[in-house]
Design a protein around this motif. Structure first.
Motif, PDB file in Angstrom:
ATOM      1  N   VAL A  25      35.572 -32.458  -0.326  1.00 50.29           N
ATOM      2  CA  VAL A  25      35.838 -31.493  -1.389  1.00 50.29           C
ATOM      3  C   VAL A  25      34.497 -30.881  -1.794  1.00 50.29           C
ATOM      4  O   VAL A  25      33.492 -31.589  -1.904  1.00 50.29           O
ATOM      5  CB  VAL A  25      36.571 -32.158  -2.585  1.00 50.29           C
ATOM      6  CG1 VAL A  25      35.731 -33.218  -3.240  1.00 50.29           C
ATOM      7  CG2 VAL A  25      37.020 -31.146  -3.597  1.00 50.29           C
ATOM      8  N   PRO A  26      34.450 -29.545  -1.985  1.00 48.82           N
ATOM      9  CA  PRO A  26      33.197 -28.926  -2.434  1.00 48.82           C
ATOM     10  C   PRO A  26      32.888 -29.315  -3.883  1.00 48.82           C
ATOM     11  O   PRO A  26      33.806 -29.514  -4.685  1.00 48.82           O
ATOM     12  CB  PRO A  26      33.461 -27.426  -2.297  1.00 48.82           C
ATOM     13  CG  PRO A  26      34.937 -27.281  -2.253  1.00 48.82           C
ATOM     14  CD  PRO A  26      35.497 -28.563  -1.748  1.00 48.82           C
ATOM     15  N   LEU A  27      31.604 -29.427  -4.193  1.00 55.63           N
ATOM     16  CA  LEU A  27      31.212 -29.751  -5.570  1.00 55.63           C
ATOM     17  C   LEU A  27      31.739 -28.708  -6.553  1.00 55.63           C
ATOM     18  O   LEU A  27      32.037 -29.019  -7.701  1.00 55.63           O
ATOM     19  CB  LEU A  27      29.692 -29.854  -5.679  1.00 55.63           C
ATOM     20  CG  LEU A  27      29.049 -31.096  -5.083  1.00 55.63           C
ATOM     21  CD1 LEU A  27      27.530 -30.988  -5.120  1.00 55.63           C
ATOM     22  CD2 LEU A  27      29.509 -32.343  -5.800  1.00 55.63           C
ATOM     23  N   SER A  28      31.882 -27.478  -6.108  1.00 56.53           N
ATOM     24  CA  SER A  28      32.356 -26.404  -6.989  1.00 56.53           C
ATOM     25  C   SER A  28      33.792 -26.644  -7.455  1.00 56.53           C
ATOM     26  O   SER A  28      34.212 -26.098  -8.475  1.00 56.53           O
ATOM     27  CB  SER A  28      32.251 -25.052  -6.286  1.00 56.53           C
ATOM     28  OG  SER A  28      33.007 -25.069  -5.089  1.00 56.53           O
ATOM     29  N   ALA A  29      34.569 -27.465  -6.743  1.00 55.28           N
ATOM     30  CA  ALA A  29      35.953 -27.742  -7.129  1.00 55.28           C
ATOM     31  C   ALA A  29      36.052 -28.820  -8.208  1.00 55.28           C
ATOM     32  O   ALA A  29      37.112 -29.018  -8.786  1.00 55.28           O
ATOM     33  CB  ALA A  29      36.763 -28.177  -5.906  1.00 55.28           C
ATOM     34  N   LEU A  30      34.955 -29.502  -8.490  1.00 58.84           N
ATOM     35  CA  LEU A  30      34.954 -30.588  -9.475  1.00 58.84           C
ATOM     36  C   LEU A  30      34.546 -30.018 -10.833  1.00 58.84           C
ATOM     37  O   LEU A  30      33.388 -30.089 -11.240  1.00 58.84           O
ATOM     38  CB  LEU A  30      34.023 -31.714  -9.022  1.00 58.84           C
ATOM     39  CG  LEU A  30      34.302 -32.256  -7.614  1.00 58.84           C
ATOM     40  CD1 LEU A  30      33.289 -33.301  -7.221  1.00 58.84           C
ATOM     41  CD2 LEU A  30      35.710 -32.805  -7.521  1.00 58.84           C
ATOM     42  N   THR A  31      35.508 -29.486 -11.553  1.00 59.37           N
ATOM     43  CA  THR A  31      35.215 -28.721 -12.770  1.00 59.37           C
ATOM     44  C   THR A  31      34.609 -29.565 -13.886  1.00 59.37           C
ATOM     45  O   THR A  31      33.779 -29.084 -14.647  1.00 59.37           O
ATOM     46  CB  THR A  31      36.496 -28.030 -13.287  1.00 59.37           C
ATOM     47  OG1 THR A  31      37.505 -29.018 -13.476  1.00 59.37           O
ATOM     48  CG2 THR A  31      36.983 -26.993 -12.299  1.00 59.37           C
ATOM     49  N   ARG A  32      35.014 -30.824 -14.010  1.00 57.57           N
ATOM     50  CA  ARG A  32      34.463 -31.658 -15.093  1.00 57.57           C
ATOM     51  C   ARG A  32      33.048 -32.130 -14.780  1.00 57.57           C
ATOM     52  O   ARG A  32      32.267 -32.397 -15.678  1.00 57.57           O
ATOM     53  CB  ARG A  32      35.367 -32.862 -15.358  1.00 57.57           C
ATOM     54  CG  ARG A  32      36.716 -32.462 -15.935  1.00 57.57           C
ATOM     55  CD  ARG A  32      37.618 -33.661 -16.155  1.00 57.57           C
ATOM     56  NE  ARG A  32      37.966 -34.272 -14.884  1.00 57.57           N
ATOM     57  CZ  ARG A  32      37.940 -35.586 -14.638  1.00 57.57           C
ATOM     58  NH1 ARG A  32      37.593 -36.435 -15.567  1.00 57.57           N
ATOM     59  NH2 ARG A  32      38.285 -36.050 -13.452  1.00 57.57           N
ATOM     60  N   LEU A  33      32.705 -32.234 -13.509  1.00 53.76           N
ATOM     61  CA  LEU A  33      31.372 -32.681 -13.100  1.00 53.76           C
ATOM     62  C   LEU A  33      30.356 -31.550 -13.142  1.00 53.76           C
ATOM     63  O   LEU A  33      29.166 -31.784 -13.336  1.00 53.76           O
ATOM     64  CB  LEU A  33      31.447 -33.269 -11.681  1.00 53.76           C
ATOM     65  CG  LEU A  33      30.157 -33.775 -11.054  1.00 53.76           C
ATOM     66  CD1 LEU A  33      29.629 -34.987 -11.811  1.00 53.76           C
ATOM     67  CD2 LEU A  33      30.374 -34.107  -9.592  1.00 53.76           C
ATOM     68  N   ARG A  34      30.833 -30.315 -13.002  1.00 52.74           N
ATOM     69  CA  ARG A  34      29.948 -29.153 -12.876  1.00 52.74           C
ATOM     70  C   ARG A  34      28.887 -29.050 -13.962  1.00 52.74           C
ATOM     71  O   ARG A  34      27.761 -28.668 -13.691  1.00 52.74           O
ATOM     72  CB  ARG A  34      30.769 -27.873 -12.891  1.00 52.74           C
ATOM     73  CG  ARG A  34      31.003 -27.308 -11.529  1.00 52.74           C
ATOM     74  CD  ARG A  34      31.568 -25.937 -11.623  1.00 52.74           C
ATOM     75  NE  ARG A  34      33.019 -26.067 -11.670  1.00 52.74           N
ATOM     76  CZ  ARG A  34      33.848 -25.060 -11.801  1.00 52.74           C
ATOM     77  NH1 ARG A  34      33.390 -23.844 -11.914  1.00 52.74           N
ATOM     78  NH2 ARG A  34      35.138 -25.264 -11.819  1.00 52.74           N
ATOM     79  N   ASP A  35      29.249 -29.363 -15.214  1.00 49.82           N
ATOM     80  CA  ASP A  35      28.292 -29.227 -16.326  1.00 49.82           C
ATOM     81  C   ASP A  35      27.105 -30.169 -16.201  1.00 49.82           C
ATOM     82  O   ASP A  35      26.063 -29.934 -16.797  1.00 49.82           O
ATOM     83  CB  ASP A  35      28.989 -29.456 -17.666  1.00 49.82           C
ATOM     84  CG  ASP A  35      29.967 -28.342 -18.013  1.00 49.82           C
ATOM     85  OD1 ASP A  35      29.837 -27.241 -17.436  1.00 49.82           O
ATOM     86  OD2 ASP A  35      30.854 -28.577 -18.852  1.00 49.82           O
ATOM     87  N   SER A  36      27.236 -31.256 -15.437  1.00 47.07           N
ATOM     88  CA  SER A  36      26.149 -32.211 -15.265  1.00 47.07           C
ATOM     89  C   SER A  36      25.219 -31.826 -14.118  1.00 47.07           C
ATOM     90  O   SER A  36      24.158 -32.418 -13.973  1.00 47.07           O
ATOM     91  CB  SER A  36      26.700 -33.607 -14.994  1.00 47.07           C
ATOM     92  OG  SER A  36      27.523 -34.022 -16.048  1.00 47.07           O
ATOM     93  N   LEU A  37      25.633 -30.852 -13.315  1.00 43.22           N
ATOM     94  CA  LEU A  37      24.872 -30.476 -12.133  1.00 43.22           C
ATOM     95  C   LEU A  37      24.061 -29.214 -12.377  1.00 43.22           C
ATOM     96  O   LEU A  37      24.438 -28.377 -13.184  1.00 43.22           O
ATOM     97  CB  LEU A  37      25.823 -30.245 -10.950  1.00 43.22           C
ATOM     98  CG  LEU A  37      26.785 -31.383 -10.608  1.00 43.22           C
ATOM     99  CD1 LEU A  37      27.714 -30.962  -9.482  1.00 43.22           C
ATOM    100  CD2 LEU A  37      26.021 -32.641 -10.246  1.00 43.22           C
TER     101      LEU A  37
END
Length: 172
Positions: A25-37
């Motif tokens: 899965v692309p990191l861009s699909a992980l909406t809750r994790l995105r703010d930490s990246l």
């Protein structure tokens, strides 16, 4: 997400069939994790294996490999944090079953219909893997040499209430 990977799995059927799934899965699909990246370049590789252990406890074993782009809080530079997770989650139907899980298992509360969202399960583990203060390996800690105050008699401090006692003496 991998084209052949189902978005929702029936946990109890997967356990009964002793099945597993693998995906990306692309990191861009992980909406809750995105703010930490710092950005969403990259992907996550994962595998979920469902089974029962020797005590007949249903579980899912997660294996997750990713490199998370973070900002170092010492150098403010982008770096990739390698994340390799192997986690066994004991599948429980209600919170009372948590105490019966063997050591080394984390509880995973499964809804009555048994449906688990594959990507959310992976994303939850990655969120837990992000350090509170990301620090790039190899950066030096800033150490200050702060001299200790010299030992000696404590200097006298002015009493903040001295002026009040002077007023009290004049009013009598």
């Amino acid at each position: 997400m991998s084209a052949d990977l189902p978005e929702i799995l029936d946990a109890w059927r997967m356990v009964a069939a002793r099945r597993g799934v693998e995906g990306r899965v692309p990191l861009s699909a992980l909406t809750r994790l995105r703010d930490s990246l710092v950005d969403t370049q990259g992907e996550v590789r994962f595998a979920l294996d469902f089974d029962r252990d020797s005590l007949k406890v249903p579980y899912v074993e997660l294996r997750i490999d990713a490199e998370l782009p973070l900002t170092c809080q010492r150098s403010l530079q982008r770096f990739l944090l390698p994340v390799n997770i192997v986690q066994r989650l004991g599948l429980i139907r209600d919170e009372a079953e948590e105490a019966a899980l063997p050591p080394g298992y984390e509880p995973l509360l499964v809804p009555d219909n048994g449906q688990l969202r594959t990507v959310e399960l992976v994303e939850d583990e990655l969120i837990l893997a992000v350090p509170v203060v990301p620090i790039m390996p190899g950066t030096e800690a800033v150490e200050g040499d702060w001299p200790a105050p010299e030992e000696g008699p404590e200097p006298e401090r002015a009493n903040p209430f001295a002026a009040l006692s002077a007023l009290k003496k004049h009013s009598n």
